[in-house]
Design a protein around this motif. Structure first.
Motif, PDB file in Angstrom:
ATOM      1  N   LYS A   1       0.789  -1.305  -0.175  1.00  0.00           N
ATOM      2  CA  LYS A   1       0.033  -0.096   0.089  1.00  0.00           C
ATOM      3  C   LYS A   1       0.971   1.605  -0.105  1.00  0.00           C
ATOM      4  CE  LYS A   1      -3.878  -2.404   2.552  1.00  0.00           C
ATOM      5  NZ  LYS A   1      -4.938  -1.835   3.584  1.00  0.00           N
ATOM      6  N   GLU A   2       2.338   1.173   0.473  1.00  0.00           N
ATOM      7  CA  GLU A   2       2.937   2.175   0.448  1.00  0.00           C
ATOM      8  C   GLU A   2       3.950   2.369  -0.810  1.00  0.00           C
ATOM      9  OE1 GLU A   2       3.102   4.250   3.241  1.00  0.00           O
ATOM     10  OE2 GLU A   2       1.541   3.093   3.999  1.00  0.00           O
ATOM     11  N   ILE A   3       3.692   1.786  -1.761  1.00  0.00           N
ATOM     12  CA  ILE A   3       4.594   1.752  -2.975  1.00  0.00           C
ATOM     13  C   ILE A   3       4.124   3.160  -3.868  1.00  0.00           C
ATOM     14  CG2 ILE A   3       4.982   0.647  -5.313  1.00  0.00           C
ATOM     15  CD1 ILE A   3       6.299  -0.544  -2.948  1.00  0.00           C
ATOM     16  N   PRO A   4       2.837   3.552  -4.015  1.00  0.00           N
ATOM     17  CA  PRO A   4       2.604   4.704  -4.647  1.00  0.00           C
ATOM     18  C   PRO A   4       3.199   5.937  -3.875  1.00  0.00           C
ATOM     19  CG  PRO A   4       0.456   3.306  -4.405  1.00  0.00           C
ATOM     20  CD  PRO A   4       1.807   2.665  -3.685  1.00  0.00           C
ATOM     21  N   HIS A   5       3.227   6.010  -2.472  1.00  0.00           N
ATOM     22  CA  HIS A   5       3.860   6.917  -1.713  1.00  0.00           C
ATOM     23  C   HIS A   5       5.419   7.091  -2.069  1.00  0.00           C
ATOM     24  CE1 HIS A   5       5.147   9.461   1.560  1.00  0.00           C
ATOM     25  NE2 HIS A   5       5.601   8.449   1.816  1.00  0.00           N
ATOM     26  N   VAL A   6       6.109   5.842  -2.179  1.00  0.00           N
ATOM     27  CA  VAL A   6       7.542   5.876  -2.547  1.00  0.00           C
ATOM     28  C   VAL A   6       7.898   6.293  -4.003  1.00  0.00           C
ATOM     29  CG1 VAL A   6       9.452   4.363  -2.893  1.00  0.00           C
ATOM     30  CG2 VAL A   6       7.712   3.991  -1.052  1.00  0.00           C
ATOM     31  N   PHE A   7       7.038   5.989  -4.704  1.00  0.00           N
ATOM     32  CA  PHE A   7       7.161   6.445  -5.973  1.00  0.00           C
ATOM     33  C   PHE A   7       7.077   8.007  -6.071  1.00  0.00           C
ATOM     34  CE2 PHE A   7       6.715   2.350  -8.191  1.00  0.00           C
ATOM     35  CZ  PHE A   7       7.728   2.278  -8.906  1.00  0.00           C
ATOM     36  N   ASN A   8       5.814   8.422  -5.458  1.00  0.00           N
ATOM     37  CA  ASN A   8       5.701   9.837  -5.254  1.00  0.00           C
ATOM     38  C   ASN A   8       6.902  10.869  -4.632  1.00  0.00           C
ATOM     39  OD1 ASN A   8       3.897  12.391  -5.194  1.00  0.00           O
ATOM     40  ND2 ASN A   8       4.097  12.036  -3.198  1.00  0.00           N
TER      41      ASN A   8
ATOM     42  N   LEU B   1      13.583   3.178   1.334  1.00  0.00           N
ATOM     43  CA  LEU B   1      12.727   4.149   1.479  1.00  0.00           C
ATOM     44  C   LEU B   1      11.367   3.805   2.344  1.00  0.00           C
ATOM     45  CD1 LEU B   1      12.973   5.796  -1.930  1.00  0.00           C
ATOM     46  CD2 LEU B   1      13.756   6.794   0.120  1.00  0.00           C
ATOM     47  N   LEU B   2      11.028   2.599   2.024  1.00  0.00           N
ATOM     48  CA  LEU B   2       9.677   2.058   2.849  1.00  0.00           C
ATOM     49  C   LEU B   2      10.022   1.803   4.374  1.00  0.00           C
ATOM     50  CD1 LEU B   2       8.887  -1.102   0.413  1.00  0.00           C
ATOM     51  CD2 LEU B   2       7.494   1.000   1.017  1.00  0.00           C
ATOM     52  N   SER B   3      11.218   1.825   4.711  1.00  0.00           N
ATOM     53  CA  SER B   3      11.400   1.656   6.222  1.00  0.00           C
ATOM     54  C   SER B   3      11.704   3.014   6.853  1.00  0.00           C
ATOM     55  CB  SER B   3      12.762   0.972   6.172  1.00  0.00           C
ATOM     56  OG  SER B   3      13.932   1.851   5.826  1.00  0.00           O
ATOM     57  N   GLY B   4      11.841   4.099   5.991  1.00  0.00           N
ATOM     58  CA  GLY B   4      12.143   5.257   6.564  1.00  0.00           C
ATOM     59  C   GLY B   4      13.360   5.532   7.258  1.00  0.00           C
TER      60      GLY B   4
ATOM     61  N   THR C   1      21.301   0.367   5.092  1.00  0.00           N
ATOM     62  CA  THR C   1      20.747  -0.754   4.319  1.00  0.00           C
ATOM     63  C   THR C   1      20.331  -1.918   5.396  1.00  0.00           C
ATOM     64  OG1 THR C   1      22.076  -0.106   2.211  1.00  0.00           O
ATOM     65  CG2 THR C   1      20.658  -2.143   2.461  1.00  0.00           C
ATOM     66  N   GLN C   2      21.500  -2.266   5.990  1.00  0.00           N
ATOM     67  CA  GLN C   2      21.069  -3.367   7.068  1.00  0.00           C
ATOM     68  C   GLN C   2      20.117  -2.900   8.197  1.00  0.00           C
ATOM     69  OE1 GLN C   2      25.527  -3.609   8.230  1.00  0.00           O
ATOM     70  NE2 GLN C   2      25.119  -5.824   8.010  1.00  0.00           N
ATOM     71  N   HIS C   3      20.163  -1.667   8.465  1.00  0.00           N
ATOM     72  CA  HIS C   3      19.092  -1.245   9.402  1.00  0.00           C
ATOM     73  C   HIS C   3      17.608  -1.038   9.043  1.00  0.00           C
ATOM     74  CE1 HIS C   3      16.691   1.865  11.772  1.00  0.00           C
ATOM     75  NE2 HIS C   3      17.296   1.533  13.064  1.00  0.00           N
ATOM     76  N   ALA C   4      17.696  -0.761   7.680  1.00  0.00           N
ATOM     77  CA  ALA C   4      16.455  -0.666   6.821  1.00  0.00           C
ATOM     78  C   ALA C   4      15.894  -2.182   6.594  1.00  0.00           C
ATOM     79  CB  ALA C   4      16.542  -0.121   5.556  1.00  0.00           C
ATOM     80  N   LEU C   5      16.452  -2.971   6.234  1.00  0.00           N
ATOM     81  CA  LEU C   5      16.010  -4.366   6.127  1.00  0.00           C
ATOM     82  C   LEU C   5      15.772  -5.087   7.395  1.00  0.00           C
ATOM     83  CD1 LEU C   5      15.153  -6.396   4.001  1.00  0.00           C
ATOM     84  CD2 LEU C   5      17.301  -7.454   3.976  1.00  0.00           C
TER      85      LEU C   5
ATOM     86  N   SER D   1      14.519  -3.489  10.102  1.00  0.00           N
ATOM     87  CA  SER D   1      13.348  -3.035  10.710  1.00  0.00           C
ATOM     88  C   SER D   1      11.954  -3.594   9.817  1.00  0.00           C
ATOM     89  CB  SER D   1      13.181  -1.512  10.348  1.00  0.00           C
ATOM     90  OG  SER D   1      13.173  -0.977   8.932  1.00  0.00           O
ATOM     91  N   GLN D   2      12.170  -4.136   8.439  1.00  0.00           N
ATOM     92  CA  GLN D   2      11.226  -4.825   7.920  1.00  0.00           C
ATOM     93  C   GLN D   2      11.034  -6.314   8.209  1.00  0.00           C
ATOM     94  OE1 GLN D   2       9.095  -2.915   5.713  1.00  0.00           O
ATOM     95  NE2 GLN D   2      10.129  -1.367   6.990  1.00  0.00           N
ATOM     96  N   ILE D   3      12.081  -7.127   8.227  1.00  0.00           N
ATOM     97  CA  ILE D   3      11.870  -8.539   8.541  1.00  0.00           C
ATOM     98  C   ILE D   3      12.702  -8.961   9.808  1.00  0.00           C
ATOM     99  CG2 ILE D   3      11.751  -8.820   5.889  1.00  0.00           C
ATOM    100  CD1 ILE D   3      14.419  -9.719   5.793  1.00  0.00           C
ATOM    101  N   GLY D   4      13.174  -8.284  10.408  1.00  0.00           N
ATOM    102  CA  GLY D   4      13.602  -8.726  11.725  1.00  0.00           C
ATOM    103  C   GLY D   4      15.197  -8.832  11.668  1.00  0.00           C
ATOM    104  N   ALA D   5      15.725  -9.343  12.674  1.00  0.00           N
ATOM    105  CA  ALA D   5      17.254  -9.744  12.745  1.00  0.00           C
ATOM    106  C   ALA D   5      17.908 -10.366  11.608  1.00  0.00           C
ATOM    107  CB  ALA D   5      17.501 -10.509  14.202  1.00  0.00           C
ATOM    108  N   PHE D   6      17.212 -11.234  11.164  1.00  0.00           N
ATOM    109  CA  PHE D   6      17.453 -11.981   9.787  1.00  0.00           C
ATOM    110  C   PHE D   6      17.996 -10.920   8.604  1.00  0.00           C
ATOM    111  CE2 PHE D   6      16.334 -13.307   5.547  1.00  0.00           C
ATOM    112  CZ  PHE D   6      17.104 -14.466   5.237  1.00  0.00           C
ATOM    113  N   GLY D   7      17.305  -9.926   8.593  1.00  0.00           N
ATOM    114  CA  GLY D   7      17.688  -8.982   7.402  1.00  0.00           C
ATOM    115  C   GLY D   7      19.330  -8.386   7.848  1.00  0.00           C
ATOM    116  N   ASN D   8      19.744  -8.202   8.931  1.00  0.00           N
ATOM    117  CA  ASN D   8      21.125  -7.593   9.310  1.00  0.00           C
ATOM    118  C   ASN D   8      21.977  -8.733   8.604  1.00  0.00           C
ATOM    119  OD1 ASN D   8      23.059  -6.138  10.484  1.00  0.00           O
ATOM    120  ND2 ASN D   8      22.575  -7.051  12.522  1.00  0.00           N
ATOM    121  N   TYR D   9      21.742 -10.123   9.295  1.00  0.00           N
ATOM    122  CA  TYR D   9      22.519 -11.002   8.828  1.00  0.00           C
ATOM    123  C   TYR D   9      22.506 -11.352   7.271  1.00  0.00           C
ATOM    124  CZ  TYR D   9      22.256 -11.752  13.653  1.00  0.00           C
ATOM    125  OH  TYR D   9      22.259 -11.732  14.959  1.00  0.00           O
TER     126      TYR D   9
END
Length: 479
Positions: free
Chosen positions: A245-252, A330-333, A346-350, A352-360
């Protein structure tokens, strides 16, 4: 001792100021103007080949997937694509995009897209020229690139030597230090791993591969690049779906910031534009003169085939993989946090979206992305070392320095390494852009020859140098 340390810091500060000034005037002004001129010029002269022949690009790439090469001395078209993509897809796609957004804002992403779309035509020209002027080495394998077409096409070996020195320093030494720097930063953030330990491990594995030659590089790239690229894109798609739902906002956000001319007076618009262009160029390398070194290695029936495939590599790099990183950030803010930049953002952003797995996951991705870049970058230097001299001692010395730079890059400061990368990239790109502007008409004639054969119903066009008026000093492609 304190006096010596003070003098050392003073010299280092002076060097940083000199590098910064060079980046401002050469990389931020002269290079961008040349890139845009060349991109638009070749786009119009080729009838926007980067869009018009997209279907043919995909067909050519598909023809090489999964097919074994019976002649071990030959590099397949798909392997050449993987070598160049290995160099393209690296820290620029993860840390570079994050840096562009952190410094230039969301609008920088738009200008990264534009430089890729326009630069695709320049990429086509330089890679086609590399195939036209390629040569065989003592083992029967092909090599080539800007140094070769500058010498053979412009009859200026001295300028070819200058380019060889620049690309060897840029890719073999400086860019590999950048890749190693990002890997060590990522693993320190994710696992608390000591940077020196990471540097030594990375240097050891790199040495095993680069001392094995271009065929080992091709085989490693052929495996790492497709698997990792798909994995990274799939994780990004998961994040996008979770935030659909946030994709249009990101493009904008991207578009509105890209054309925020109200920030012109403060200079913010210029910073955003320059960051987008420079980070885009660092990532996709269109017009820089690096990918042609890989393009020349392929065994194909017509030079245009590699021109098209390498153009697809530009789009794969920037439009697909860089966009994945941009959307996650951009989705993470997280980009609003001024304390985060580069790989940490990039690590912090991912995360925040999918948990600690994103960092690794980012740490693992940057390891393989940057590692594949190291071996791809290494090959560009090797090809140009062989242009300068065929003595094996020079090649061995080059390999040793590359390994040392990997260790150095793991330990040094981020800003110094990135600034050096930008400066040397600018110098080599300018030399290459001038060369392809002067020689581009041969690549355009080759494209015409290719399309005419396709219109005649010939599925796999065959190139002959004699079909191109004025084309001389070509080793291959004789009747």
């Amino acid at each position: 001792m304190e006096t010596i340390q003070t003098m050392g810091n003073s010299i280092l500060d002076g060097l940083n100021n000199l590098i910064s000034a060079g980046n401002t005037y050469i990389g931020s002004y002269l290079l961008i103007v040349l890139l845009l001129i060349a991109g638009f010029y070749f786009s119009f002269r080729t009838g926007f080949v980067q869009f018009r022949m997209m279907k043919e690009m995909i067909r050519l790439l598909g023809d090489g997937v999964g097919k074994s090469n019976k002649n071990e001395d030959k590099i397949s078209s798909f392997q050449a694509f993987c070598i160049s993509t290995a160099s393209r897809v690296g820290t620029g796609n993860i840390a570079g995009v994050a840096l562009a957004i952190a410094v230039g804002g969301p609008g920088a992403v738009f200008w990264m897209w534009i430089i890729a779309l326009i630069g695709g035509a320049s990429s086509f020209i330089e890679s086609t020229l590399a195939q036209i002027y390629k040569v065989k080495d003592e083992n029967g394998a092909y090599r080539g690139g800007p140094a070769y077409y500058i010498e053979k096409g412009l009859n200026k070996r001295w300028l070819g030597l200058i380019f060889s020195v620049l690309i060897t320093i840029t890719f073999g030494f400086v860019f590999n230090a950048v890749q190693a720097n990002t890997i060590s930063e990522a693993f320190q953030t994710a696992f608390g791993m000591d940077k020196l330990v990471m540097g030594l491990l990375l240097a050891a594995v790199s040495a095993l591969i680069i001392f094995g030659g271009v065929h080992r590089i091709a085989k490693v790239s052929e495996v790492i690049v497709p698997i990792l690229a798909v994995a990274y894109v799939l994780v990004a798609i998961v994040v996008i779906i979770l935030n659909i739902k946030e994709i249009p906002h990101v493009f904008n956000l991207i578009i509105s910031n890209a054309f925020d001319f109200s920030s012109f007076a403060s200079g913010a618009f210029g910073v955003m534009f320059i960051q987008g262009v420079k980070r885009g160029l660092f990532s996709n390398e269109a017009g820089m003169g690096s990918a042609p070194n890989a393009a020349a290695t392929a065994e194909v029936t017509h030079p245009v085939k590699q021109g098209l495939i390498q153009t697809l590599g530009v789009f794969t790099d920037t439009i697909l993989i860089c966009s994945c990183t941009a959307f996650v950030i951009l989705l993470s803010g997280s980009y609003t946090d001024s304390s985060l930049t580069g790989i940490q953002l990039t690590q912090h952003a991912l995360t925040s979206q999918i948990g600690a797995f994103g960092n690794y996951f980012i740490a693992f991705c940057i390891l393989l992305f940057a590692f594949s870049s190291i071996i791809g970058n290494y090959y560009y230097g090797e090809s140009n070392i062989e242009f300068m001299s065929t003595k094996k001692t020079y090649l061995i010395a080059y390999r040793i320095i590359v390994v040392a730079m990997i260790i150095f890059g793991s330990l040094t400061k981020v800003a110094i390494v990135w600034d050096l990368a930008d400066l040397f990239m600018s110098f080599m790109a300018i030399v290459n852009l001038i060369a392809i502007i002067l020689l581009g008409h041969f690549a355009i004639k080759a494209l015409k020859d290719y399309t005419e054969q396709k219109k005649q119903g010939i599925k796999e066009p065959i190139f002959k140098a004699s079909n191109i008026k004025g084309l001389t000093n070509v080793d291959e492609w004789q009747d």
